[in-house]
Motif scaffolding. Structure first.
Motif, short mmCIF file in Angstrom:
data_model
loop_
_atom_site.label_atom_id
_atom_site.label_comp_id
_atom_site.label_asym_id
_atom_site.label_seq_id
_atom_site.Cartn_x
_atom_site.Cartn_y
_atom_site.Cartn_z
N PRO A 1 6.88 77.00 -7.06
CA PRO A 1 7.00 75.72 -6.36
C PRO A 1 8.47 75.35 -6.17
O PRO A 1 9.30 75.56 -7.05
CB PRO A 1 6.32 74.72 -7.30
CG PRO A 1 5.89 75.47 -8.50
CD PRO A 1 6.28 76.89 -8.35
N ARG A 2 8.77 74.87 -5.00
CA ARG A 2 10.15 74.50 -4.67
C ARG A 2 10.29 72.99 -4.79
O ARG A 2 9.40 72.22 -4.43
CB ARG A 2 10.49 74.93 -3.25
CG ARG A 2 10.16 76.38 -2.98
CD ARG A 2 11.42 77.17 -2.84
NE ARG A 2 11.09 78.54 -2.46
CZ ARG A 2 11.47 79.58 -3.16
NH1 ARG A 2 12.18 79.43 -4.21
NH2 ARG A 2 11.15 80.79 -2.78
N ARG A 3 11.45 72.56 -5.28
CA ARG A 3 11.74 71.13 -5.34
C ARG A 3 12.24 70.67 -3.99
O ARG A 3 13.01 71.36 -3.32
CB ARG A 3 12.82 70.84 -6.38
CG ARG A 3 12.28 70.82 -7.76
CD ARG A 3 13.25 70.19 -8.69
NE ARG A 3 14.13 71.26 -9.20
CZ ARG A 3 15.31 71.06 -9.74
NH1 ARG A 3 15.81 69.84 -9.83
NH2 ARG A 3 16.02 72.06 -10.17
N LYS A 4 11.83 69.51 -3.62
CA LYS A 4 12.33 68.93 -2.36
C LYS A 4 13.63 68.23 -2.63
O LYS A 4 13.76 67.53 -3.64
CB LYS A 4 11.28 67.97 -1.79
CG LYS A 4 10.03 68.67 -1.39
CD LYS A 4 9.05 67.71 -0.79
CE LYS A 4 7.76 68.47 -0.45
NZ LYS A 4 6.79 67.62 0.13
N PRO A 5 14.61 68.40 -1.73
CA PRO A 5 15.92 67.76 -1.97
C PRO A 5 15.89 66.26 -1.83
O PRO A 5 15.12 65.59 -1.36
CB PRO A 5 16.82 68.37 -0.90
CG PRO A 5 15.96 69.13 0.02
CD PRO A 5 14.60 69.23 -0.58
#
Length: 78
Positions: free
Chosen positions: A74-78
């Motif tokens: 999962p990628r973190r949203k900026p």
């Protein structure tokens, strides 16, 4: 059973016995010195050192990247 003098020169790239011993020690290949100062090197040991006579089951598998696992992080949203 043992490497010939010519094979030792080919393996080590050296013609002098002392230099051959240094190269073999660096490569982790066991050698014994005979009374006439020639080197006794088991062919089987050299072949095993280079992975020749090792059954596939005993060889270490090449590391593989798990690209599916990388893509599912999962990628973190900026």
């Amino acid at each position: 059973m043992f490497l010939t003098d010519e094979e030792v020169v080919e393996l080590t790239g050296r013609t002098q016995r002392a230099a051959q011993k240094r190269v073999l020690n660096f490569m982790g290949i066991v050698c014994r010195e005979r009374p006439d100062a020639s080197l006794a090197i088991l062919r089987l040991h050299v072949e095993e050192s280079f992975g020749a006579n090792t059954p596939k089951k005993m060889r270490r598998p090449e590391p593989q990247l798990d690209w599916e696992g990388v893509n599912s992080i999962p990628r973190r949203k900026p």
